[in-house]
Write an enzyme that holds these catalytic residues in place. Structure first.
Site: not given
Ligand code: KIV
Length: 265
Positions: A87, A117, A182, A119, A48
């Site tokens: 994401d 992914k 992170e 969060e 994202d």
């Molecule tokens: O959105 C992203 O690019 C990320 C990372 C760099 C871990 O979440």
């Protein structure tokens, strides 16, 4: 040309077992994805961060599910070997589990990526479990969570060992196959990595993680704004591009371009 074998979730886990480091980078388009894949990166994240890198926003909050699907699909088309993760965009924590699984399912079905992914850690364990139960591989994300920026006010290093360990363990327990860590001090991230069976993918989390991820534009020197201190810049493509464009403009003005080689007779 022989196709190269696709890297899978199982390969990530096997790499951790063998003590092999995992390299991941971000991509948001076909060309970059193809280049990263052919250069040998194990994982590509359609992050994202696209909101900031591609769309010019100041946070990751504005990017939408449809935009991530649109870019995710381009990325997948450029990739032969790397594991592609997309994401889940903000906001998701309020969603009923069925709606969350539907959104994550759309990412897999409409882009062809291998995983999503999200969060989160302990508080998102139910969400992770619901997606994994539905057959959707999940990467969790602990420590700094950029989607919470409006709540926390600033990006900062996360130093609470117990919270981090609880989050990472809960994500693993819920079925996540990897966890992004992170902005965490190196000793804490190394401790998490030793504690978990799933790989930790660090960003600003030191060398003790099982893998590393960076935003590709930061690594290539293409970022025009703020670049975090944990980034190592491996090239200066901004200067290369500016030089090339300035030369082109000069050649157009002077009549040097197009020359005989670029002209049909
Ligand atoms: O959105 C992203 O690019 C990320 C990372 C760099 C871990 O979440």
């Amino acid at each position: 040309m022989a196709t190269r074998k696709r890297i899978t979730v199982a390969d990530f886990l096997a790499m951790k077992k063998r003590g092999e480091k995992i390299s991941m980078l971000t991509a948001y388009d076909f060309r970059t994805a193809k280049l990263l894949d052919q250069a040998g990166v194990e994982g590509i994240l359609v992050g994202d961060s696209m909101a900031m890198v591609v769309q010019g926003h100041t946070t990751t909050v504005p990017v939408t599910l449809d935009q991530l699907i649109y870019h995710g699909e381009m990325v997948v088309r450029g990739v032969e070997r790397s594991l592609v993760v997309v994401d889940l965009p903000f906001p998701i924590n309020h969603l009923a589990l069925a709606e969350l699984v539907d959104r994550a399912g759309r990412l897999l079905k409409e882009t062809g990526c291998q995983a999503v992914k999200m969060e989160g850690g302990a508080k998102q364990a139910e969400c992770i479990e619901a997606m994994v139960t539905a057959g959707i591989p999940v990467v969790a994300h602990v420590g700094l969570r950029p989607q919470s920026i409006n709540l926390v006010g600033r990006y900062r290093v996360h130093r609470d060992r117990d919270v981090l360990l609880t989050d990472a363990r809960a994500a693993q327990q819920a079925g996540a196959f990897a966890v992004v860590v992170e902005c965490v001090p190196a000793d804490i991230a190394a401790h998490l990595s030793a504690d978990l069976e799933i790989p930790t993918i660090g960003i600003g989390a030191g060398a003790g993680c099982d893998g590393q991820i960076l935003v590709t534009d930061d690594l290539l020197g293409l970022t025009t704004g703020y670049v975090p201190s944990f980034v190592k810049q491996y090239a200066d493509l901004q200067t290369t591009m500016t030089d090339a464009v300035q030369k082109y403009c000069g050649d157009v003005r002077s009549g040097e371009f197009p020359g005989p080689d670029q002209t049909f007779t």
